[in-house]
Write a protein that holds these residues in place. Structure first.
Motif, PDB file in Angstrom:
ATOM      1  N   PRO A   1       0.713 -11.779   5.960  1.00  0.00           N
ATOM      2  CA  PRO A   1       0.372 -10.389   6.339  1.00  0.00           C
ATOM      3  C   PRO A   1       1.550  -9.422   6.177  1.00  0.00           C
ATOM      4  CG  PRO A   1      -0.371 -11.932   8.031  1.00  0.00           C
ATOM      5  CD  PRO A   1       0.461 -12.711   7.071  1.00  0.00           C
ATOM      6  N   ILE A   2       2.760  -9.923   6.409  1.00  0.00           N
ATOM      7  CA  ILE A   2       3.944  -9.076   6.228  1.00  0.00           C
ATOM      8  C   ILE A   2       4.115  -8.752   4.746  1.00  0.00           C
ATOM      9  CG2 ILE A   2       6.468  -9.046   6.409  1.00  0.00           C
ATOM     10  CD1 ILE A   2       6.100 -10.735   9.009  1.00  0.00           C
ATOM     11  N   LEU A   3       3.920  -9.754   3.896  1.00  0.00           N
ATOM     12  CA  LEU A   3       4.034  -9.534   2.450  1.00  0.00           C
ATOM     13  C   LEU A   3       2.939  -8.600   1.943  1.00  0.00           C
ATOM     14  CD1 LEU A   3       4.970 -13.111   1.222  1.00  0.00           C
ATOM     15  CD2 LEU A   3       6.480 -11.111   1.442  1.00  0.00           C
ATOM     16  N   ASP A   4       1.741  -8.728   2.490  1.00  0.00           N
ATOM     17  CA  ASP A   4       0.662  -7.813   2.092  1.00  0.00           C
ATOM     18  C   ASP A   4       1.052  -6.365   2.396  1.00  0.00           C
ATOM     19  OD1 ASP A   4      -0.942  -9.893   1.166  1.00  0.00           O
ATOM     20  OD2 ASP A   4      -2.081 -10.072   3.041  1.00  0.00           O
ATOM     21  N   GLU A   5       1.628  -6.172   3.564  1.00  0.00           N
ATOM     22  CA  GLU A   5       2.067  -4.817   3.934  1.00  0.00           C
ATOM     23  C   GLU A   5       3.240  -4.373   3.064  1.00  0.00           C
ATOM     24  OE1 GLU A   5       1.968  -1.179   5.699  1.00  0.00           O
ATOM     25  OE2 GLU A   5       0.480  -2.775   5.905  1.00  0.00           O
ATOM     26  N   LEU A   6       4.159  -5.290   2.763  1.00  0.00           N
ATOM     27  CA  LEU A   6       5.289  -4.973   1.886  1.00  0.00           C
ATOM     28  C   LEU A   6       4.777  -4.540   0.505  1.00  0.00           C
ATOM     29  CD1 LEU A   6       8.414  -5.008   1.432  1.00  0.00           C
ATOM     30  CD2 LEU A   6       8.108  -7.373   0.626  1.00  0.00           C
ATOM     31  N   ALA A   7       3.780  -5.235  -0.003  1.00  0.00           N
ATOM     32  CA  ALA A   7       3.199  -4.887  -1.304  1.00  0.00           C
ATOM     33  C   ALA A   7       2.558  -3.505  -1.264  1.00  0.00           C
ATOM     34  CB  ALA A   7       2.180  -5.941  -1.729  1.00  0.00           C
ATOM     35  N   MET A   8       1.907  -3.172  -0.163  1.00  0.00           N
ATOM     36  CA  MET A   8       1.298  -1.841  -0.036  1.00  0.00           C
ATOM     37  C   MET A   8       2.372  -0.760   0.014  1.00  0.00           C
ATOM     38  SD  MET A   8      -1.967  -2.559   2.508  1.00  0.00           S
ATOM     39  CE  MET A   8      -1.805  -0.977   3.227  1.00  0.00           C
ATOM     40  N   GLN A   9       3.524  -1.068   0.615  1.00  0.00           N
ATOM     41  CA  GLN A   9       4.609  -0.098   0.747  1.00  0.00           C
ATOM     42  C   GLN A   9       5.458   0.007  -0.525  1.00  0.00           C
ATOM     43  OE1 GLN A   9       5.158   1.880   3.478  1.00  0.00           O
ATOM     44  NE2 GLN A   9       3.287   1.024   4.338  1.00  0.00           N
ATOM     45  N   THR A  10       5.255  -0.935  -1.459  1.00  0.00           N
ATOM     46  CA  THR A  10       6.018  -0.923  -2.718  1.00  0.00           C
ATOM     47  C   THR A  10       5.052  -0.991  -3.898  1.00  0.00           C
ATOM     48  OG1 THR A  10       6.269  -3.324  -2.560  1.00  0.00           O
ATOM     49  CG2 THR A  10       8.100  -1.989  -1.734  1.00  0.00           C
ATOM     50  N   PRO A  11       4.253   0.046  -4.109  1.00  0.00           N
ATOM     51  CA  PRO A  11       3.252   0.002  -5.182  1.00  0.00           C
ATOM     52  C   PRO A  11       3.868  -0.069  -6.577  1.00  0.00           C
ATOM     53  CG  PRO A  11       3.354   2.197  -4.223  1.00  0.00           C
ATOM     54  CD  PRO A  11       4.240   1.316  -3.385  1.00  0.00           C
ATOM     55  N   ASP A  12       5.154   0.259  -6.684  1.00  0.00           N
ATOM     56  CA  ASP A  12       5.838   0.207  -7.977  1.00  0.00           C
ATOM     57  C   ASP A  12       6.269  -1.214  -8.350  1.00  0.00           C
ATOM     58  OD1 ASP A  12       7.581   0.529  -5.700  1.00  0.00           O
ATOM     59  OD2 ASP A  12       9.252   0.698  -7.114  1.00  0.00           O
ATOM     60  N   ILE A  13       6.070  -2.161  -7.447  1.00  0.00           N
ATOM     61  CA  ILE A  13       6.468  -3.555  -7.695  1.00  0.00           C
ATOM     62  C   ILE A  13       5.219  -4.424  -7.731  1.00  0.00           C
ATOM     63  CG2 ILE A  13       7.772  -5.539  -6.830  1.00  0.00           C
ATOM     64  CD1 ILE A  13       9.652  -3.535  -5.456  1.00  0.00           C
ATOM     65  N   THR A  14       5.133  -5.247  -8.760  1.00  0.00           N
ATOM     66  CA  THR A  14       4.045  -6.227  -8.843  1.00  0.00           C
ATOM     67  C   THR A  14       4.582  -7.530  -8.269  1.00  0.00           C
ATOM     68  OG1 THR A  14       3.212  -5.166 -10.842  1.00  0.00           O
ATOM     69  CG2 THR A  14       2.452  -7.422 -10.397  1.00  0.00           C
ATOM     70  N   TRP A  15       4.050  -7.894  -7.132  1.00  0.00           N
ATOM     71  CA  TRP A  15       4.520  -9.092  -6.412  1.00  0.00           C
ATOM     72  C   TRP A  15       3.719 -10.313  -6.837  1.00  0.00           C
ATOM     73  CZ3 TRP A  15       8.860  -9.066  -3.674  1.00  0.00           C
ATOM     74  CH2 TRP A  15       9.338  -7.835  -3.216  1.00  0.00           C
ATOM     75  N   ASP A  16       4.380 -11.442  -6.822  1.00  0.00           N
ATOM     76  CA  ASP A  16       3.721 -12.717  -7.106  1.00  0.00           C
ATOM     77  C   ASP A  16       3.868 -13.615  -5.880  1.00  0.00           C
ATOM     78  OD1 ASP A  16       2.535 -14.932  -8.196  1.00  0.00           O
ATOM     79  OD2 ASP A  16       4.264 -15.490  -9.426  1.00  0.00           O
TER      80      ASP A  16
END
Length: 181
Positions: A76-91
């Motif tokens: 859940p923390i990573l999901d929120e991090l991904a939402m806060q960093t839309p310029d980064i494609t997370w894997d």
């Protein structure tokens, strides 16, 4: 004159006396044994009941689904991090834990394909991230050093800490790429 033995009085006849004593002792022993057997049976019944109870409790304990720190804490923390960093494609589709530190690395790339990442560990209900700094507690090329025990870790206290860390890592990686063509 011939002597006669008086067999009519059992008190004077040793055979009859010992026979009576033996029968009485045997009856008492049988009585005691029956009482002891009854207690043994009752105890065995209790043991059997407790054995079944223990087995049932062990099965119940085995079937417990312990929470996974990567699925229920980190994800859940990573999901929120991904939402806060839309310029980064997370894997982080699969969060794999490995190594002696039980570390879980997560990587992402920005639009310029610059790589960033965070390595997480978990200890005593606290999530940590590697800060990128190193200490020299363990000699180079030792098992501890190779497994990241010289990495400085900090507790994850808030999402902003991770956002700042990710941005710093991106900047360092960009600098490194620009200085090493």
């Amino acid at each position: 004159m011939e002597e006669t033995i008086n067999n009519d009085n059992p008190m004077t006849d040793i055979v009859a006396l010992k026979k009576a004593e033996f029968i009485e002792k045997s009856a008492k022993v049988k009585e005691e044994r029956a009482a002891i057997d009854k207690k043994i049976d009752a105890s065995n019944h209790k043991i059997s009941w407790h054995t079944r109870r223990i087995k049932s409790l062990e099965d119940k304990r085995y079937s417990l689904n312990y929470p996974s720190w990567t699925k229920e804490y980190l994800r859940p923390i990573l999901d929120e991090l991904a939402m806060q960093t839309p310029d980064i494609t997370w894997d982080f589709e699969r969060l794999l834990v490995f190594g002696l530190r039980s570390e879980c690395p997560v990587f992402g790339r920005n639009s310029e394909q610059v790589l960033t990442g965070i390595t997480f560990t978990f200890h005593e209900n606290q999530l940590y991230y590697d800060t990128g700094e190193n200490k020299r507690d363990f000699s180079s090329d030792t098992l501890a050093d190779l497994n990241g025990f010289n990495n400085v870790s900090a507790p994850v206290e808030c999402l902003n800490t991770l956002l700042v860390h990710v941005r710093k890592r991106l900047e360092k990686e960009k600098e490194h790429l620009n200085t090493n063509p």
